[in-house]
Design a protein around this motif. Structure first.
Motif, PDB file in Angstrom:
ATOM      1  N   ALA A  51       0.836  -1.194   0.000  1.00 28.40           N
ATOM      2  CA  ALA A  51       0.000   0.000   0.000  1.00 28.40           C
ATOM      3  C   ALA A  51       0.870   1.242   0.000  1.00 28.40           C
ATOM      4  O   ALA A  51       1.973   1.252   0.557  1.00 28.40           O
ATOM      5  CB  ALA A  51      -0.912  -0.003   1.223  1.00 28.40           C
ATOM      6  N   HIS A  52       0.385   2.302  -0.614  1.00 29.07           N
ATOM      7  CA  HIS A  52       1.083   3.588  -0.610  1.00 29.07           C
ATOM      8  C   HIS A  52       0.096   4.682  -0.952  1.00 29.07           C
ATOM      9  O   HIS A  52      -0.994   4.431  -1.491  1.00 29.07           O
ATOM     10  CB  HIS A  52       2.248   3.584  -1.617  1.00 29.07           C
ATOM     11  CG  HIS A  52       1.843   3.278  -3.022  1.00 29.07           C
ATOM     12  ND1 HIS A  52       1.326   4.215  -3.890  1.00 29.07           N
ATOM     13  CD2 HIS A  52       1.845   2.098  -3.709  1.00 29.07           C
ATOM     14  CE1 HIS A  52       1.057   3.644  -5.055  1.00 29.07           C
ATOM     15  NE2 HIS A  52       1.348   2.363  -4.979  1.00 29.07           N
ATOM     16  N   TYR A  53       0.483   5.893  -0.664  1.00 27.83           N
ATOM     17  CA  TYR A  53      -0.320   7.049  -1.042  1.00 27.83           C
ATOM     18  C   TYR A  53      -0.327   7.161  -2.567  1.00 27.83           C
ATOM     19  O   TYR A  53       0.681   6.873  -3.230  1.00 27.83           O
ATOM     20  CB  TYR A  53       0.277   8.314  -0.427  1.00 27.83           C
ATOM     21  CG  TYR A  53      -0.466   9.587  -0.762  1.00 27.83           C
ATOM     22  CD1 TYR A  53      -1.594   9.964  -0.043  1.00 27.83           C
ATOM     23  CD2 TYR A  53      -0.039  10.407  -1.807  1.00 27.83           C
ATOM     24  CE1 TYR A  53      -2.286  11.125  -0.348  1.00 27.83           C
ATOM     25  CE2 TYR A  53      -0.719  11.579  -2.122  1.00 27.83           C
ATOM     26  CZ  TYR A  53      -1.843  11.923  -1.387  1.00 27.83           C
ATOM     27  OH  TYR A  53      -2.507  13.072  -1.703  1.00 27.83           O
ATOM     28  N   ILE A  54      -1.449   7.563  -3.143  1.00 25.86           N
ATOM     29  CA  ILE A  54      -1.544   7.753  -4.596  1.00 25.86           C
ATOM     30  C   ILE A  54      -1.675   9.238  -4.877  1.00 25.86           C
ATOM     31  O   ILE A  54      -2.608   9.895  -4.401  1.00 25.86           O
ATOM     32  CB  ILE A  54      -2.741   6.992  -5.189  1.00 25.86           C
ATOM     33  CG1 ILE A  54      -2.564   5.485  -4.967  1.00 25.86           C
ATOM     34  CG2 ILE A  54      -2.878   7.286  -6.684  1.00 25.86           C
ATOM     35  CD1 ILE A  54      -3.742   4.653  -5.433  1.00 25.86           C
ATOM     36  N   GLY A  55      -0.720   9.785  -5.624  1.00 21.61           N
ATOM     37  CA  GLY A  55      -0.726  11.204  -5.963  1.00 21.61           C
ATOM     38  C   GLY A  55      -1.630  11.489  -7.146  1.00 21.61           C
ATOM     39  O   GLY A  55      -2.525  10.702  -7.492  1.00 21.61           O
ATOM     40  N   HIS A  56      -1.367  12.600  -7.801  1.00 20.74           N
ATOM     41  CA  HIS A  56      -2.197  13.021  -8.934  1.00 20.74           C
ATOM     42  C   HIS A  56      -1.339  13.396 -10.140  1.00 20.74           C
ATOM     43  O   HIS A  56      -1.720  14.249 -10.934  1.00 20.74           O
ATOM     44  CB  HIS A  56      -3.076  14.203  -8.533  1.00 20.74           C
ATOM     45  CG  HIS A  56      -3.985  13.894  -7.382  1.00 20.74           C
ATOM     46  ND1 HIS A  56      -5.121  13.127  -7.530  1.00 20.74           N
ATOM     47  CD2 HIS A  56      -3.908  14.222  -6.063  1.00 20.74           C
ATOM     48  CE1 HIS A  56      -5.728  13.007  -6.358  1.00 20.74           C
ATOM     49  NE2 HIS A  56      -5.017  13.659  -5.460  1.00 20.74           N
ATOM     50  N   GLY A  57      -0.182  12.758 -10.287  1.00 21.62           N
ATOM     51  CA  GLY A  57       0.710  13.097 -11.389  1.00 21.62           C
ATOM     52  C   GLY A  57       1.532  14.328 -11.069  1.00 21.62           C
ATOM     53  O   GLY A  57       1.470  14.893  -9.978  1.00 21.62           O
TER      54      GLY A  57
END
Length: 419
Positions: free
Chosen positions: A71-77
């Motif tokens: 699991a990890h944080y998902i950014g926005h590009g």
């Protein structure tokens, strides 16, 4: 060898870096090595958890390769705080996993920060570690106009990580020059292994049905596929479609895929009759939609020259379809298209030139462009040659930098198949 591959992108992601990491893992395994993968939450290019991954970790076997997802944080590009949090969280989680006793660790960049964290653990445990570079962060920041403190810090980070590891493999000769001349990595620690087309063979959906579904009775279809982010500058394609409508042109432009700017582009192109947006497709439909195209487009933001080699080119070149590249004349992308003889190069940010080139290529016999590109791909962009080069590079790392004297496993398999 016992090889651990660490990269945030992996199948079921169908575009960007994931197909290459996946094929490399499977190719090394098929060559007889013990390969394991640590990867992240499937999220690209949508930048969202599209498989509803839950929990901290999940272990699965995909086509014979043991894969551990974390699991990890998902950014926005982009390169903002969200992207940094994603890379740091993935890197920390990957470094905390059980590794076994690998002979070498292969980090895939992007993600650069995560690669640095994983490399630190490898160094502490005295495991040889290399970075397989798909994009150059510092070049990308500079070329999209970010030249302040953030850009300088990113240059220092990229230089530091690539000088810290035991070896660096890049996907183009011009990347190698930047890594050595600008980032300070000793030339003897840099290897070049070009990417390849991951779409050779495999199931293909009905081409005529796909063309009818998305493009109706359009006489000329010009497609751009893949990520819709800042580097692609796809407003230029939308403007070309708008111009095509005003001219009464037969050309319909298709934008296939997703990315951080897709919604912005959809709003920008709302109501343009000569423009079609197509979602990200699984491989059988993606193969089919590429075959629908009369012209394939690669488009880049003005000023982009050295930071990336668009992965779409490897898929384009095997199609036998002419390519029009809207990019700087001295860019890596322009070099690739010209070297392949795949089609014309026009200035970026000039929708009139893009439309003119598409109409000219579609209105003439573009067969030679397509044949040139296919021949170039067959001679230079095969998975077997790339996997063999990376295998030899990893063996060199595992031996402390000493060049292996014996053929690699994949080279022996290739020799047997040729006989």
């Amino acid at each position: 060898m016992n090889i651990l591959i660490v990269g945030v992108n992996y199948t079921p992601e169908v575009t960007g870096i994931a197909p290459y990491t996946t094929a490399m893992a499977e190719g090394l395994r098929n060559a007889g090595h013990r390969v394991r993968v640590i990867t992240g939450v499937p999220h690209y290019p949508q930048w969202e958890n599209f498989t509803n991954f839950s929990g901290l970790t999940r272990t699965e076997t995909i086509r014979g390769v043991p894969v551990r997802r974390v699991a990890h944080y998902i950014g926005h590009g982009g390169t903002g705080l969200g992207r940094i949090l994603q890379e740091v969280s993935f890197g920390v989680m990957a470094a905390l996993q059980p590794w076994g006793r690998p002979d070498a660790v292969l980090c895939v960049s992007p993600a650069l920060i995560a690669s640095g964290i994983v490399a630190a653990r490898a160094k502490l445990t005295r495991v040889p570690v290399g970075v397989w570079v798909q994009d150059l962060y510092s070049n990308g920041m500079r070329e999209i106009g970010e030249r302040g403190l953030q850009s300088r810090l990113l240059w220092r980070l990229e230089s530091g990580v690539l000088r810290f590891v035991d070896g660096v493999s890049v996907i183009h000769d011009r990347f190698a020059r930047h890594v050595t001349d600008d980032l300070g990595v000793p030339a003897e620690r840099v290897s070049v292994s070009r990417n390849w087309s991951h779409l050779v063979g495999g199931e293909t959906a009905d081409v005529h049905e796909i063309r009818r579904r998305y493009f109706g009775n359009a006489r000329v279809v010009a497609l751009h596929t893949g990520n819709m982010g800042a580097k692609q500058g796809l407003e230029n394609v939308v403007d070309a479609a708008r111009l095509a409508e005003r001219r009464g042109s037969d050309v319909v432009f298709g934008l296939v895929g997703s990315g951080s700017r897709r919604e912005i582009l959809e709003r920008y192109g709302r109501g343009v009759k000569n423009l079609v947006f197509v979602p990200s497709l699984e491989d059988p439909e993606y193969r089919a939609i590429l075959k629908c195209a009369d012209v394939l487009i690669v488009n880049e933001k003005p000023g982009l020259r050295e930071s990336a080699v668009p992965s779409k080119l490897t898929s384009y070149f095997v199609q036998g379809t002419p390519v029009v590249a809207a990019t700087e004349a001295d860019s890596v992308t322009a070099d690739e298209v010209r070297t392949a003889g795949a089609g014309p190069v026009v200035r970026p940010g000039r929708p009139d030139e893009l439309l003119d080139a598409v109409e000219e290529v579609a209105g003439s016999d573009g067969t030679q462009f397509g044949a040139n590109a296919q021949r170039f791909a067959a001679e230079n962009l095969t998975a077997a040659s790339a996997i063999s080069r990376v295998e030899r590079w990893l063996r060199t790392l595992s031996r402390g930098g000493r060049t292996p004297l014996q053929p690699t496993a994949s080279e022996r398999l290739s020799e047997r198949s040729m006989r």
